[in-house]
Motif scaffolding. Structure first.
Motif, PDB file in Angstrom:
ATOM      1  N   ALA A 198       0.733  -1.170   0.060  1.00 48.83           N
ATOM      2  CA  ALA A 198      -0.110  -0.130  -0.130  1.00 48.83           C
ATOM      3  C   ALA A 198       0.901   1.386   0.065  1.00 48.83           C
ATOM      4  CB  ALA A 198      -1.105   0.015   1.132  1.00 48.83           C
ATOM      5  N   PHE A 199       1.857   1.321   0.720  1.00 50.91           N
ATOM      6  CA  PHE A 199       2.845   2.250   0.877  1.00 50.91           C
ATOM      7  C   PHE A 199       3.502   2.488  -0.529  1.00 50.91           C
ATOM      8  CE2 PHE A 199       7.259   3.973   1.457  1.00 50.91           C
ATOM      9  CZ  PHE A 199       6.807   5.342   1.926  1.00 50.91           C
ATOM     10  N   ALA A 200       4.006   1.294  -1.117  1.00 47.65           N
ATOM     11  CA  ALA A 200       4.493   1.580  -2.387  1.00 47.65           C
ATOM     12  C   ALA A 200       3.917   2.034  -3.406  1.00 47.65           C
ATOM     13  CB  ALA A 200       5.139  -0.103  -2.812  1.00 47.65           C
ATOM     14  N   ILE A 201       2.432   1.661  -3.615  1.00 51.94           N
ATOM     15  CA  ILE A 201       1.441   2.126  -4.645  1.00 51.94           C
ATOM     16  C   ILE A 201       1.398   3.746  -4.462  1.00 51.94           C
ATOM     17  CG2 ILE A 201      -1.015   2.192  -5.191  1.00 51.94           C
ATOM     18  CD1 ILE A 201      -0.809  -0.716  -4.398  1.00 51.94           C
ATOM     19  N   TYR A 202       1.345   4.159  -3.169  1.00 56.74           N
ATOM     20  CA  TYR A 202       1.283   5.796  -3.226  1.00 56.74           C
ATOM     21  C   TYR A 202       2.605   6.387  -3.359  1.00 56.74           C
ATOM     22  CZ  TYR A 202       1.339  10.233  -1.365  1.00 56.74           C
ATOM     23  OH  TYR A 202       1.767  11.650  -1.428  1.00 56.74           O
ATOM     24  N   PHE A 203       3.536   5.747  -2.638  1.00 59.00           N
ATOM     25  CA  PHE A 203       4.998   6.529  -2.956  1.00 59.00           C
ATOM     26  C   PHE A 203       5.455   6.710  -4.320  1.00 59.00           C
ATOM     27  CE2 PHE A 203       9.677   6.125  -2.109  1.00 59.00           C
ATOM     28  CZ  PHE A 203       9.874   7.451  -1.657  1.00 59.00           C
ATOM     29  N   ILE A 204       5.291   5.391  -5.027  1.00 55.12           N
ATOM     30  CA  ILE A 204       5.841   5.324  -6.287  1.00 55.12           C
ATOM     31  C   ILE A 204       4.955   5.955  -7.418  1.00 55.12           C
ATOM     32  CG2 ILE A 204       6.518   3.583  -8.091  1.00 55.12           C
ATOM     33  CD1 ILE A 204       8.076   3.918  -5.654  1.00 55.12           C
ATOM     34  N   PHE A 205       3.784   5.680  -7.429  1.00 52.52           N
ATOM     35  CA  PHE A 205       2.839   6.317  -8.240  1.00 52.52           C
ATOM     36  C   PHE A 205       2.300   7.338  -8.198  1.00 52.52           C
ATOM     37  CE2 PHE A 205       2.496   1.361  -8.770  1.00 52.52           C
ATOM     38  CZ  PHE A 205       3.067   1.297 -10.203  1.00 52.52           C
ATOM     39  N   TRP A 206       2.241   7.892  -6.947  1.00 54.31           N
ATOM     40  CA  TRP A 206       1.601   9.411  -6.884  1.00 54.31           C
ATOM     41  C   TRP A 206       2.636  10.284  -6.110  1.00 54.31           C
ATOM     42  CZ3 TRP A 206      -2.435  10.385  -9.125  1.00 54.31           C
ATOM     43  CH2 TRP A 206      -3.564   9.315  -9.600  1.00 54.31           C
ATOM     44  N   HIS A 207       3.710  10.010  -5.990  1.00 58.91           N
ATOM     45  CA  HIS A 207       4.959  10.729  -5.521  1.00 58.91           C
ATOM     46  C   HIS A 207       6.158  10.820  -6.478  1.00 58.91           C
ATOM     47  CE1 HIS A 207       7.351  13.277  -2.978  1.00 58.91           C
ATOM     48  NE2 HIS A 207       8.065  12.476  -2.957  1.00 58.91           N
ATOM     49  N   SER A 208       6.770   9.463  -6.495  1.00 59.30           N
ATOM     50  CA  SER A 208       8.030   9.604  -7.373  1.00 59.30           C
ATOM     51  C   SER A 208       7.738   9.805  -8.566  1.00 59.30           C
ATOM     52  CB  SER A 208       8.470   8.036  -6.964  1.00 59.30           C
ATOM     53  OG  SER A 208       8.753   7.768  -5.304  1.00 59.30           O
ATOM     54  N   PHE A 209       6.909   9.002  -9.371  1.00 55.71           N
ATOM     55  CA  PHE A 209       6.774   9.485 -10.629  1.00 55.71           C
ATOM     56  C   PHE A 209       6.488  10.930 -11.164  1.00 55.71           C
ATOM     57  CE2 PHE A 209       6.040   4.661 -11.686  1.00 55.71           C
ATOM     58  CZ  PHE A 209       7.369   4.395 -12.403  1.00 55.71           C
TER      59      PHE A 209
END
Length: 291
Positions: A198-209
């Protein structure tokens, strides 16, 4: 970009219902250690962009390294206060990245919008996974004095209060349907997926990218395959150092930690503060150039 992020998020949500927690966690670690670390791995190039004078570049680089060392020492002195500090600056960073370009009229209270939104995201995740999060916080700091449920509701109330005021004063331009949809989707993701996934989905798709996209436009003036390759080429050294640092942490703490994500949090905390300061300066630079 938002459309494919929504599609990717729904796909990851579907994966959450199909894969066991161990596989979800492995995917999460892979994404965090690749794109997650990568989005902060081009800071040296960004420093060169912000600071034209060679001496100022060197001074900023020294400050950057000193900040990493300082945060690392803070963890040795007081892991609990370092963790709280990490949460606050992470919340600010998440909120700033999400809203900075949507604010039409900047004000001295923008920090409240950034922190409240980032805290809402973080503590919504913590609230949905409260038992696992409390165990990790205890492992991370030695004890847990956070009232996760209370902070979640306070963050939600503060965010909706601030965003309503900004809307009334016409300080911000938003697609309200998209914003509400995103919060709803993230709520479901945090409910269904494992904590790490769940953290990765937010952190990668909605922050990192989105952050990488902003960096590509700043560094190269465009967002395409060529600029991606240039970005990867210029960031490999710092990225390698970050991964090497995580390996050292793993070798040192592998007998004293039950959760691999705790080690990832140590790494992210050590490199986050100088990155956040740098990205905040870039947001100000961008705002000044557009005004």
């Amino acid at each position: 970009m938002r459309n494919w992020l929504i599609v990717a998020t729904f796909f990851c949500l579907w994966l959450s219902t199909q894969l066991p927690e161990s596989i979800q966690n492995s995917l999460a670690y892979f994404l965090i250690l690749t794109f997650g670390v990568l989005h902060g791995a081009n800071d040296i190039q960004l420093i060169n962009k912000v600071k034209k004078d060679k001496q100022k570049k060197n001074n900023y680089l020294y400050m950057y390294v000193a900040a990493i060392v300082g945060v690392s020492l803070l963890f040795l002195v007081s892991a609990q206060w370092a963790f709280y500090f990490f949460l606050i600056i992470s919340a600010y960073h998440f909120g700033e990245q999400h809203f900075a370009q949507k604010i039409k009229v900047k004000s001295q209270f923008d920090w409240a919008l950034f922190v409240s939104y980032g805290s809402l995201i973080l503590f919504m995740l913590f609230y949905k996974k409260i038992n696992k999060v409390e165990m990790i916080i205890v492992e991370f700091t030695g004890n847990n004095t956070l009232n996760i449920e209370l902070i979640f509701w306070v963050s939600a109330g503060l965010f909706f209060g601030v965003i309503t005021a900004y809307a009334i004063l016409k300080k911000i331009q938003l697609n309200w349907f998209a914003e509400v949809l995103l919060l709803g989707v993230l709520y479901v993701v945090f409910e269904v997926a494992s904590l790490s996934w769940a953290f990765a989905i937010y952190f990668i798709f909605w922050h990192s990218f989105p952050s990488i996209k902003d960096q590509l436009y700043l560094l190269y003036g465009d967002y395409n395959k060529k600029t991606w390759l240039s970005y990867l080429k210029s960031s490999w050294l710092y990225y390698s150092i970050s991964i090497f640092g995580l390996l050292i942490l793993y070798l040192v703490f592998k007998e004293r930690t039950d959760y691999f994500i705790t080690l990832i949090l140590y790494l992210l905390a050590a490199i986050s503060f100088p990155h956040i300061v740098l990205m905040s300066k870039l947001e100000n630079l961008k705002a000044n150039s557009e005004s």
